[in-house]
Motif scaffolding. Structure first.
Motif, PDB file in Angstrom:
ATOM      1  N   TYR A 110      -6.790 -12.316  -5.110  1.00 22.28           N
ATOM      2  CA  TYR A 110      -6.571 -11.292  -4.083  1.00 22.28           C
ATOM      3  C   TYR A 110      -6.748 -11.903  -2.692  1.00 22.28           C
ATOM      4  CZ  TYR A 110      -6.191  -7.482  -7.421  1.00 22.28           C
ATOM      5  OH  TYR A 110      -5.756  -6.644  -8.411  1.00 22.28           O
ATOM      6  N   LYS A 136      -7.577  -4.548  -1.153  1.00 20.87           N
ATOM      7  CA  LYS A 136      -8.902  -4.031  -1.511  1.00 20.87           C
ATOM      8  C   LYS A 136     -10.009  -5.052  -1.254  1.00 20.87           C
ATOM      9  CE  LYS A 136      -6.570  -1.345  -4.987  1.00 20.87           C
ATOM     10  NZ  LYS A 136      -6.056  -1.373  -6.328  1.00 20.87           N
ATOM     11  N   ALA A 179      -4.295  11.843  -1.189  1.00 21.47           N
ATOM     12  CA  ALA A 179      -4.272  10.599  -1.977  1.00 21.47           C
ATOM     13  C   ALA A 179      -4.133  10.874  -3.471  1.00 21.47           C
ATOM     14  CB  ALA A 179      -5.523   9.775  -1.696  1.00 21.47           C
ATOM     15  N   GLN A 234     -18.273  -1.741   2.365  1.00 23.21           N
ATOM     16  CA  GLN A 234     -17.683  -1.830   1.035  1.00 23.21           C
ATOM     17  C   GLN A 234     -16.306  -1.157   1.059  1.00 23.21           C
ATOM     18  OE1 GLN A 234     -18.488  -2.980  -2.142  1.00 23.21           O
ATOM     19  NE2 GLN A 234     -19.968  -4.228  -1.058  1.00 23.21           N
ATOM     20  N   PRO A 235     -15.272  -1.806   0.480  1.00 23.38           N
ATOM     21  CA  PRO A 235     -13.998  -1.102   0.353  1.00 23.38           C
ATOM     22  C   PRO A 235     -14.212   0.178  -0.457  1.00 23.38           C
ATOM     23  CG  PRO A 235     -13.752  -3.422  -0.214  1.00 23.38           C
ATOM     24  CD  PRO A 235     -15.219  -3.161  -0.069  1.00 23.38           C
ATOM     25  N   ASP A 264     -10.694   3.515  -4.855  1.00 23.88           N
ATOM     26  CA  ASP A 264      -9.317   3.991  -4.832  1.00 23.88           C
ATOM     27  C   ASP A 264      -9.264   5.352  -5.527  1.00 23.88           C
ATOM     28  OD1 ASP A 264      -6.617   4.385  -4.945  1.00 23.88           O
ATOM     29  OD2 ASP A 264      -6.131   2.363  -5.628  1.00 23.88           O
ATOM     30  N   VAL A 265      -9.004   6.394  -4.742  1.00 22.45           N
ATOM     31  CA  VAL A 265      -9.082   7.752  -5.313  1.00 22.45           C
ATOM     32  C   VAL A 265      -7.722   8.247  -5.804  1.00 22.45           C
ATOM     33  CG1 VAL A 265     -11.056   8.404  -3.873  1.00 22.45           C
ATOM     34  CG2 VAL A 265      -8.734   8.816  -3.035  1.00 22.45           C
ATOM     35  N   ARG A 266      -6.718   7.368  -5.734  1.00 21.59           N
ATOM     36  CA  ARG A 266      -5.379   7.853  -6.074  1.00 21.59           C
ATOM     37  C   ARG A 266      -5.259   8.287  -7.528  1.00 21.59           C
ATOM     38  NH1 ARG A 266      -1.514   3.251  -4.629  1.00 21.59           N
ATOM     39  NH2 ARG A 266      -3.357   2.039  -5.107  1.00 21.59           N
ATOM     40  N   TRP A 267      -6.057   7.650  -8.381  1.00 20.13           N
ATOM     41  CA  TRP A 267      -5.879   7.934  -9.814  1.00 20.13           C
ATOM     42  C   TRP A 267      -6.947   8.880 -10.353  1.00 20.13           C
ATOM     43  CZ3 TRP A 267      -1.357   6.363  -9.544  1.00 20.13           C
ATOM     44  CH2 TRP A 267      -1.029   5.163  -8.921  1.00 20.13           C
ATOM     45  N   SER A 284     -12.626  -1.037 -10.114  1.00 17.82           N
ATOM     46  CA  SER A 284     -11.860  -0.222  -9.169  1.00 17.82           C
ATOM     47  C   SER A 284     -10.967  -1.078  -8.285  1.00 17.82           C
ATOM     48  CB  SER A 284     -12.787   0.645  -8.325  1.00 17.82           C
ATOM     49  OG  SER A 284     -13.559  -0.161  -7.475  1.00 17.82           O
ATOM     50  N   THR A 285     -11.323  -2.345  -8.062  1.00 22.69           N
ATOM     51  CA  THR A 285     -10.458  -3.179  -7.229  1.00 22.69           C
ATOM     52  C   THR A 285      -9.502  -4.025  -8.059  1.00 22.69           C
ATOM     53  OG1 THR A 285     -12.123  -4.922  -7.168  1.00 22.69           O
ATOM     54  CG2 THR A 285     -12.124  -3.376  -5.343  1.00 22.69           C
ATOM     55  N   GLN A 286      -9.887  -4.437  -9.248  1.00 19.88           N
ATOM     56  CA  GLN A 286      -9.076  -5.393  -9.999  1.00 19.88           C
ATOM     57  C   GLN A 286      -8.313  -4.764 -11.167  1.00 19.88           C
ATOM     58  OE1 GLN A 286      -9.244  -8.782  -9.166  1.00 19.88           O
ATOM     59  NE2 GLN A 286     -10.873  -8.627  -7.678  1.00 19.88           N
ATOM     60  N   HIS A 325      -5.658  -0.075 -10.904  1.00 15.61           N
ATOM     61  CA  HIS A 325      -4.264   0.268 -10.624  1.00 15.61           C
ATOM     62  C   HIS A 325      -3.388   0.164 -11.867  1.00 15.61           C
ATOM     63  CE1 HIS A 325      -4.654  -4.052  -9.874  1.00 15.61           C
ATOM     64  NE2 HIS A 325      -3.399  -4.166 -10.184  1.00 15.61           N
TER      65      HIS A 325
END
Lengths: 311, 336
Positions: A130, A197, A262, B29-30, B33-36, B94-96, B99
Motif C-alpha cells: 500500500y 488507507k 457512505a 488513525q485512518p 471503512d464504513v462503506r460495507w 479493515s485496511t487490507q 474491501h
C-alpha cells in the motif's frame, strides 16, 4: 514562424497526445482501480498470469479473472501507450534539428519519469504494498507535471519574449504560485495516503484548505499582475475553475465515501458505482488542478521578467 | 525584489498549516471503512435472539472478543490480551482485507463482485484449500499460510510483509471470523430444526469446538513422492480417464469443461459450490492451481478434495501410489 522548428512543433503535438492519454486514460483508469479497489485483481506484472500485456481479449479476461482484471489490464495498456508517446516526443526532441537543449533535457526527464512510474506500479503489485501504491499515486502527478512542462517548453508561445511585470508583483506571483504548487503536491500525497488507507482524513482536509488558499492567492495575483498578459489571465481563470470544481467534488467525496451516504443499501451496485465515479472524478480534477498550478508556476518562474524595481 | 510583510506572514501561515496537516495525516488513525457496514437482518425473533447470544460470546466484528472454548482451535484465550489481539487484527482487516472480504467476512462487497474467483465468504466456516483431511475444517496454519503466501493466480495476494504482530493478529481475526461463521451456521440449522435459541447456540459452540480441535481436524500426511516417470504418467492418464473419474468434470482433454460440469449447448456451468457460485473445474492444461502448484499441493487436492466444491476427496478410493500417478499425469498435462 521561422524560429519555431518543425521538429519542435511535432514534439509539441505528440506531447499533447501524451498528456491527453496520461490524464484521460492512464490516470482515469488508474483512479478507477483505486476507487473500486481492484489493484490486486491479479498479482503478476506486466502480464496476467503468463498472458500478454498486449492481449485485447477483454471478454475472455473478464471470464477468467473477473471484470476487475480488465480494469487493471487496460490501465497497464494505457500506461504502455503513455510510455510510447513520451518516448516518441523524446526522440523528436533529441533527433530533430533546432530543438533547444532545455527542451531536450525536459523530454529526457519526462521519459525517465514515465519509466520510473511504470516500475513503481510494478513494485506496488509485486510487493502488494500500500505504501508503494501511495508512491505510484504521487508518481502519476509528477509525471503529469513533467509532461506539462515539456508541453509548455515546446509550445510556440515559449519562443516569444517573457512578459514584463512590475518587480514586486512578479516576486509575489512567483512566491505564491510556487508555494501553492508545492503545497498541492504535499496534499496529493495526503490524498493518495487517504485513498490507500495509510493516512487520516483530517490531514487531507487541512492540507487541501491550505493548498487551496495559496492557489487562490496565486490565481488572484496572476489575474491582477497579468492584466496585460493574456496567458497569465487564462491560466488564472482555469485554475480558479478547476479549484472550485475540486472543492465541490471534495465535499461530494466526503459525503459519499466517509460521511452520511457512505454505507448504502446492501448489494447496491448503483451506490458503489456512484462512489467510484465521485472518487475518480475528484482524483481526475485534482490532476487538472495540479496541471494548472504547475503551468502557472512555470509561467511565473520562467516566462515573466521584472520590469522595474519597486519605488 | 522583496515580498510585502503580509505575503511573508501569509506564506508562513500556509507552511505551518501544511505541517499541521501532515501531523494529522500521519498521527491520526485512518478511520474504519464504513462503506460495507450493514445492519443485520433476521428471519425471526428467535434468530435475533440467537444473534444476541453470538455477540455476547464473540463480540461484534468491530469489537471482537475471544470466546471461551476455542483455544484448541488456535484462538487467543479469553481475556483482555486475547481481545486486544483480535482488535489489532480487525484494524489490519479493515485496511487490507475488508474491501474484498467485507466487514462481516461475507465477501458481499462490490469489489468482490469484480473479482474471479470471488473472495472467500467466511460465513460458512469453510476454506477451500487446507492441509487437513477430507471433511475436516482448516488448521490455523492453513489460514496463516494463505495470508502469508496468498493464493496463486487469484486476487488473494501474499501479505508476508505485514509489519510486527499484524500478520499473526489478522490470522487470529480470520480464524475468529471462520469460527463465528461456523457457529452461526450450525446454530441456525439447529434453530430451524426446532431447538430453542439458547440450546441451539450452546450445542453449536460445542460441536464447532469439537470439530475444530486439531485432534479431530488432523493434518493429512503426504507420503514421499515417487520418481516422476513415463510409466507413472501413463498410469495416471489411465486413472484420469477411467477409475478416478476426473474426465467427467475436467474433460477428456483436461480443459475443465467435462460433461458433468459444462453444458456446451446452453454454455453454462452445471454445478455450484457451497457458496452458491458456479463451480468451474480447473483447466488442468494451464497448470494454474489456486491451492498451489507443488506436487504435494496436488496430492492434497486429490486426496482431500477442494472443500465446499464438487471436487471430491479421492483418499478413500485411491491408493497413495495411484494419487502420485495422477499428480504425474497432471504435471505432464501442464507441460511441467
Amino acid at each position: 514562424m521561422s524560429d519555431y522548428p518543425a521538429s519542435l512543433r511535432r514534439a509539441h503535438a505528440v506531447t499533447w497526445a501524451a498528456l491527453l492519454v496520461t490524464i484521460g486514460l492512464t490516470i482515469g483508469i488508474g483512479g478507477t482501480i483505486t476507487s473500486t479497489e481492484v489493484g490486486m485483481a491479479y498479482p503478476t506484472w506486466p502480464d496476467i498470469n503468463g498472458g500478454s500485456l498486449f492481449s485485447f481479449l477483454y471478454g475472455q479476461l473478464a471470464a477468467e479473472y473477473g471484470l476487475g482484471s480488465v480494469v487493471e489490464h487496460t490501465h497497464r495498456q494505457a500506461g504502455a501507450l503513455t510510455g510510447l508517446l513520451v518516448l516518441s516526443a523524446a526522440l523528436l526532441c533529441w533527433c530533430g534539428r533546432g530543438v533547444p537543449k532545455p527542451a531536450r533535457w525536459l523530454a529526457a526527464a519526462a521519459l525517465l519519469g514515465t519509466i520510473a512510474q511504470g516500475l513503481l506500479g510494478a513494485g506496488r503489485v509485486l510487493a502488494n504494498s500500500y505504501g508503494g501504491a501511495v508512491l505510484h499515486g504521487i508518481g502519476a502527478q509528477a509525471t503529469v507535471v513533467l509532461i506539462v512542462a515539456l508541453l509548455m517548453r515546446t509550445a510556440p508561445a515559449w519562443t516569444g519574449a517573457p512578459a514584463a511585470l512590475e518587480a514586486q508583483e512578479a516576486a509575489r506571483l512567483r512566491a505564491w504560485s510556487g508555494a501553492g504548487f508545492a503545497l498541492l503536491f504535499v496534499n496529493l500525497f495526503a490524498a493518495a495516503s487517504l485513498r490507500q488507507k495509510q493516512g487520516a482524513f483530517p490531514g487531507h482536509l487541512v492540507l487541501a484548505l491550505v493548498a487551496s488558499a495559496a492557489l487562490v492567492v496565486a490565481a488572484a495575483l496572476a489575474k491582477r499582475a497579468g492584466g496585460g498578459v493574456p496567458r497569465l489571465r487564462r491560466l488564472a481563470r482555469r485554475l480558479h475553475i478547476a479549484l472550485g470544481a475540486q472543492i465541490l467534488l471534495g465535499i461530494a467525496a466526503w459525503l459519499w465515501l466517509l460521511g452520511p451516504f457512505a454505507a448504502g443499501p446492501a448489494d447496491d451496485r448503483g451506490h458503489f458505482l456512484a462512489q467510484a465515479v465521485i472518487a475518480t472524478a475528484h482524483l481526475l480534477n485534482g490532476v487538472l488542478v495540479m496541471a494548472a498550478a504547475a503551468a502557472l508556476w512555470i509561467e511565473a518562474r520562467w516566462r515573466t521578467r521584472a520590469e522595474r524595481p519597486v519605488a | 525584489m522583496s515580498l510585502r510583510p503580509g505575503d511573508k506572514v501569509g506564506l508562513a501561515a500556509v507552511v505551518l498549516g501544511a505541517a499541521a496537516g501532515l501531523v494529522l495525516l500521519l498521527r491520526c488513525q485512518p478511520g474504519e471503512d464504513v462503506r460495507w457496514n450493514r445492519a443485520p437482518t433476521f428471519a425471526s425473533p428467535a434468530e435475533a435472539e440467537l444473534h444476541d447470544l453470538l455477540v455476547a460470546a464473540f463480540g461484534s466484528v468491530e469489537a471482537p472478543r475471544a470466546p471461551a472454548g476455542f483455544g484448541a482451535a488456535g484462538l487467543p484465550a479469553p481475556g483482555d490480551e486475547g481481545d486486544a489481539r483480535l482488535r489489532l487484527g480487525r484494524g489490519t482487516w479493515s485496511t487490507q482485507c475488508m474491501h474484498c472480504h467485507g466487514s462481516e467476512g461475507g465477501a458481499e462487497t462490490s469489489t468482490a463482485a469484480l473479482l474471479h474467483p470471488r473472495p472467500r465468504d467466511f460465513g460458512l466456516g469453510i476454506l477451500k484449500f487446507t492441509s487437513t483431511v477430507a471433511g475436516a475444517p482448516p488448521a490455523r496454519a492453513d489460514i496463516e499460510r494463505t495470508v502469508r503466501e496468498g493464493l496463486p493466480y487469484t486476487a488473494m495476494s501474499a501479505f508476508a510483509k505485514l509489519p510486527g504482530p499484524a500478520l499473526p493478529c489478522v490470522v487470529d481475526y480470520t480464524l475468529w471470523m471462520l469460527l463465528r461463521g461456523a457457529v452461526w451456521r450450525d446454530a441456525r440449522e439447529r434453530l430451524g430444526a426446532g431447538a430453542a435459541p439458547a440450546a441451539a447456540f450452546t450445542a453449536a459452540v460445542a460441536a464447532v469446538a469439537h470439530a475444530w480441535d486439531p485432534e479431530q481436524a488432523r493434518v493429512l500426511a503426504v507420503p514421499a513422492a515417487p520418481p516422476d516417470t513415463p510409466a507413472a504418467r501413463a498410469r495416471g492418464a489411465a486413472l484420469f480417464d477411467g477409475a478416478a473419474g476426473c474426465a467427467a468434470c475436467h474433460g477428456a482433454d483436461g480443459g475443465g469443461r467435462g460433461p458433468s460440469t459444462w453444458d456446451a449447448g446452453a454454455q453454462h456451468w452445471l454445478l455450484a459450490d457451497a457458496w452458491g457460485l458456479p463451480a468451474q473445474p480447473r483447466d488442468l492444461r494451464a497448470g494454474q492451481y489456486h491451492g498451489g502448484n507443488r506436487a504435494e499441493d496436488l496430492y492434497r487436492r486429490i486426496h482431500a478434495g477442494v472443500k465446499g466444491t464438487p471436487m471430491p476427496a479421492h483418499g478413500e478410493r485411491l491408493t497413495p501410489e495411484q494419487i502420485w500417478d495422477l499428480v504425474a499425469h497432471l504435471r505432464a498435462l501442464a507441460g511441467q
